[in-house]
Design a protein around this motif. Structure first.
Motif, PDB file in Angstrom:
ATOM      1  N   SER A  65       0.874  -1.250   0.067  1.00 18.36           N
ATOM      2  CA  SER A  65       0.138   0.023  -0.010  1.00 18.36           C
ATOM      3  C   SER A  65       0.994   1.196   0.025  1.00 18.36           C
ATOM      4  O   SER A  65       2.074   1.174   0.443  1.00 18.36           O
ATOM      5  N   GLY A  66       0.272   2.412  -0.369  1.00 21.23           N
ATOM      6  CA  GLY A  66       0.779   3.493  -0.281  1.00 21.23           C
ATOM      7  C   GLY A  66       0.360   4.631  -1.383  1.00 21.23           C
ATOM      8  O   GLY A  66      -0.437   4.131  -2.236  1.00 21.23           O
ATOM      9  N   ALA A  83      -2.529  -2.323  -3.389  1.00 21.99           N
ATOM     10  CA  ALA A  83      -3.579  -1.709  -3.660  1.00 21.99           C
ATOM     11  C   ALA A  83      -3.754  -0.531  -2.431  1.00 21.99           C
ATOM     12  O   ALA A  83      -3.116  -0.872  -1.458  1.00 21.99           O
ATOM     13  N   TRP A  84      -4.107   0.346  -2.694  1.00 20.77           N
ATOM     14  CA  TRP A  84      -4.009   1.707  -1.658  1.00 20.77           C
ATOM     15  C   TRP A  84      -4.709   1.173  -0.351  1.00 20.77           C
ATOM     16  O   TRP A  84      -3.998   1.743   0.639  1.00 20.77           O
ATOM     17  N   LEU A  85      -5.604   0.712  -0.392  1.00 24.31           N
ATOM     18  CA  LEU A  85      -6.307   0.242   0.885  1.00 24.31           C
ATOM     19  C   LEU A  85      -5.891  -1.333   1.282  1.00 24.31           C
ATOM     20  O   LEU A  85      -6.795  -1.764   2.040  1.00 24.31           O
ATOM     21  N   GLY A  86      -5.007  -1.976   0.421  1.00 24.95           N
ATOM     22  CA  GLY A  86      -4.577  -3.332   0.648  1.00 24.95           C
ATOM     23  C   GLY A  86      -4.384  -3.705   2.074  1.00 24.95           C
ATOM     24  O   GLY A  86      -5.009  -4.518   2.603  1.00 24.95           O
ATOM     25  N   GLY A  87      -3.401  -2.717   2.854  1.00 23.06           N
ATOM     26  CA  GLY A  87      -2.967  -3.114   4.082  1.00 23.06           C
ATOM     27  C   GLY A  87      -4.133  -2.740   5.252  1.00 23.06           C
ATOM     28  O   GLY A  87      -4.289  -3.715   5.951  1.00 23.06           O
ATOM     29  N   PHE A  88      -4.810  -1.621   4.959  1.00 19.77           N
ATOM     30  CA  PHE A  88      -6.024  -1.372   5.741  1.00 19.77           C
ATOM     31  C   PHE A  88      -7.229  -2.621   5.576  1.00 19.77           C
ATOM     32  O   PHE A  88      -7.648  -3.041   6.664  1.00 19.77           O
ATOM     33  N   TRP A 119      -3.453   4.982   5.955  1.00 17.55           N
ATOM     34  CA  TRP A 119      -2.000   4.705   6.016  1.00 17.55           C
ATOM     35  C   TRP A 119      -1.297   4.924   7.373  1.00 17.55           C
ATOM     36  O   TRP A 119      -0.290   5.074   7.539  1.00 17.55           O
ATOM     37  N   ASP A 120      -2.221   4.854   8.368  1.00 18.39           N
ATOM     38  CA  ASP A 120      -1.410   4.684   9.824  1.00 18.39           C
ATOM     39  C   ASP A 120      -0.582   3.716   9.926  1.00 18.39           C
ATOM     40  O   ASP A 120      -1.026   2.332   9.763  1.00 18.39           O
TER      41      ASP A 120
END
Length: 184
Positions: free
Chosen positions: A11-12, A84-89, A150-151
């Protein structure tokens, strides 16, 4: 080979090195059966957008379905790299998914990367980054709530691609994954 994690999310933001990291990981992990999925590429394919797509180019339902598909893959399957932008979230509760957040602490470098990649002026690159990030986060907050997606608390590792080269970034992810070249 046994890994510490079953899957990886990358992500990022824009121009932080997600594609570079993905390509480097795939070169090493594809021969071991790893597969790849990009949320951004799916949106580009659906919207026919050639540049960095806005999340608003697709419906709320499509965004939710895509996030649910990614979560399902990460819950039920192994050896996926999901960019994905929100993959980790999305995977924040999945302990067997290595959640990688890439940042670039110098916005000027990100602007330069976008200007070169998209073949646009510095001013256009600034506008692309600002518009895409602002628009995407507005959409995501509308869909999922007022989170800082992205916390660092949602990620196993946060890597700054300004201070780390692509080789060092790749090695750090592989080390955290539990990949050991000698055992392959």
């Amino acid at each position: 080979m046994e890994f510490t994690y079953d899957n990886i999310t990358i992500s990022g933001g824009i121009a932080v090195g997600k594609n570079t990291l993905r390509d480097n990981l795939l070169e090493i992990l594809t021969p071991l059966g790893w597969k790849f999925k990009s949320a951004g590429q799916i949106v580009r394919d659906i919207s026919h957008e050639k540049k960095m797509p806005l999340a608003s180019l697709v419906s709320d339902e499509f965004n939710r379905d895509l996030e649910n598909e990614i979560k399902s893959i990460l819950e039920k399957e192994k050896h996926w790299i999901v960019e994905a932008w929100l993959g980790g979230f999305t995977a924040r509760h999945l302990e067997k998914t290595l959640r990688v957040l890439l940042i670039c602490s110098h916005k000027e470098l990100r602007i330069d990367r976008v200007a070169n990649r998209e073949k646009v002026s510095i001013e256009e690159a600034k506008k692309l980054i600002n518009d895409r990030e602002k628009g995407n986060f507005e959409k995501y907050k509308h869909l999922y709530g007022d989170y800082n997606f992205w916390d660092p608390k949602y990620y196993h590792i946060v890597l700054d691609t300004y201070s780390m080269g692509q080789r060092e970034t790749t090695e750090k992810v592989l080390e955290t994954l539990g990949y050991h070249r000698k055992s392959v």
